[in-house]
Design a protein around this motif. Structure first.
Motif, PDB file in Angstrom:
ATOM      1  N   ARG A 111      45.023 -29.493   3.695  1.00  6.36           N
ATOM      2  CA  ARG A 111      43.852 -29.326   4.560  1.00  6.36           C
ATOM      3  C   ARG A 111      43.957 -27.999   5.309  1.00  6.36           C
ATOM      4  O   ARG A 111      45.003 -27.638   5.827  1.00  6.36           O
ATOM      5  CB  ARG A 111      43.755 -30.469   5.558  1.00  6.36           C
ATOM      6  N   TYR A 112      42.843 -27.264   5.351  1.00  5.07           N
ATOM      7  CA  TYR A 112      42.761 -25.996   6.071  1.00  5.07           C
ATOM      8  C   TYR A 112      41.795 -26.139   7.238  1.00  5.07           C
ATOM      9  O   TYR A 112      41.045 -27.109   7.324  1.00  5.07           O
ATOM     10  CB  TYR A 112      42.303 -24.872   5.136  1.00  5.07           C
ATOM     11  N   ALA A 113      41.796 -25.165   8.123  1.00  2.15           N
ATOM     12  CA  ALA A 113      40.960 -25.218   9.325  1.00  2.15           C
ATOM     13  C   ALA A 113      39.477 -25.172   8.982  1.00  2.15           C
ATOM     14  O   ALA A 113      38.669 -25.835   9.638  1.00  2.15           O
ATOM     15  CB  ALA A 113      41.318 -24.076  10.263  1.00  2.15           C
ATOM     16  N   THR A 114      39.115 -24.398   7.967  1.00  5.18           N
ATOM     17  CA  THR A 114      37.696 -24.287   7.597  1.00  5.18           C
ATOM     18  C   THR A 114      37.544 -24.449   6.090  1.00  5.18           C
ATOM     19  O   THR A 114      38.494 -24.252   5.325  1.00  5.18           O
ATOM     20  CB  THR A 114      37.126 -22.913   8.005  1.00  5.18           C
ATOM     21  N   ALA A 115      36.328 -24.762   5.673  1.00 10.37           N
ATOM     22  CA  ALA A 115      36.032 -24.880   4.245  1.00 10.37           C
ATOM     23  C   ALA A 115      36.148 -23.523   3.567  1.00 10.37           C
ATOM     24  O   ALA A 115      36.575 -23.430   2.412  1.00 10.37           O
ATOM     25  CB  ALA A 115      34.629 -25.457   4.044  1.00 10.37           C
ATOM     26  N   ALA A 116      35.813 -22.453   4.292  1.00 10.26           N
ATOM     27  CA  ALA A 116      35.926 -21.103   3.725  1.00 10.26           C
ATOM     28  C   ALA A 116      37.383 -20.763   3.416  1.00 10.26           C
ATOM     29  O   ALA A 116      37.675 -20.145   2.390  1.00 10.26           O
ATOM     30  CB  ALA A 116      35.328 -20.082   4.680  1.00 10.26           C
ATOM     31  N   ASP A 117      38.293 -21.153   4.296  1.00  6.84           N
ATOM     32  CA  ASP A 117      39.718 -20.914   4.040  1.00  6.84           C
ATOM     33  C   ASP A 117      40.185 -21.681   2.808  1.00  6.84           C
ATOM     34  O   ASP A 117      40.886 -21.130   1.951  1.00  6.84           O
ATOM     35  CB  ASP A 117      40.564 -21.332   5.245  1.00  6.84           C
TER      36      ASP A 117
ATOM     37  N   ASP B  23      35.375 -29.246   0.674  1.00  5.96           N
ATOM     38  CA  ASP B  23      35.246 -29.050   2.121  1.00  5.96           C
ATOM     39  C   ASP B  23      36.474 -28.311   2.648  1.00  5.96           C
ATOM     40  O   ASP B  23      36.772 -27.232   2.155  1.00  5.96           O
ATOM     41  CB  ASP B  23      35.018 -30.377   2.850  1.00  5.96           C
ATOM     42  N   GLU B  24      37.189 -28.858   3.617  1.00  2.70           N
ATOM     43  CA  GLU B  24      38.358 -28.180   4.193  1.00  2.70           C
ATOM     44  C   GLU B  24      39.650 -28.448   3.423  1.00  2.70           C
ATOM     45  O   GLU B  24      40.725 -28.033   3.840  1.00  2.70           O
ATOM     46  CB  GLU B  24      38.574 -28.612   5.654  1.00  2.70           C
TER      47      GLU B  24
END
Length: 83
Positions: A35-41, A17-18
């Motif tokens: 942890r990142y802002a989006t799962a894509a990041d 996920d993120e």
């Protein structure tokens, strides 16, 4: 683990996920997460960090010190283009 002390950790990166997660492939227990802002990041960073640089081995090497490696790269490159 002795291999990690001598050679350093061999981190593998994955995304859940993120969260980007990394752990040592030699199973010594080293690792962490971010942890990142989006799962894509998270996925993008995990893919970028997880790649091995074996294809670039010898490229940009010092001219004399790595001469055998440069010759080997030239020979294997000509083998691939000739077939």
């Amino acid at each position: 683990m002795k291999a990690c002390v001598v050679l350093g950790h061999d981190y593998r990166f994955t995304a859940q996920d993120e969260v980007m997660v990394w752990s040592c492939a030699r199973e010594c227990g080293a690792g962490g997460s971010k942890r990142y802002a989006t799962a894509a990041d998270a996925r993008r960073y995990a893919e970028a960090f997880d790649r091995k640089d074996t294809e670039d081995l010898g490229r940009g090497a010092p001219l004399l010190g790595m001469w055998p490696l440069r010759v080997w790269r030239a020979l294997t490159r000509s083998d691939r283009s000739g077939s």
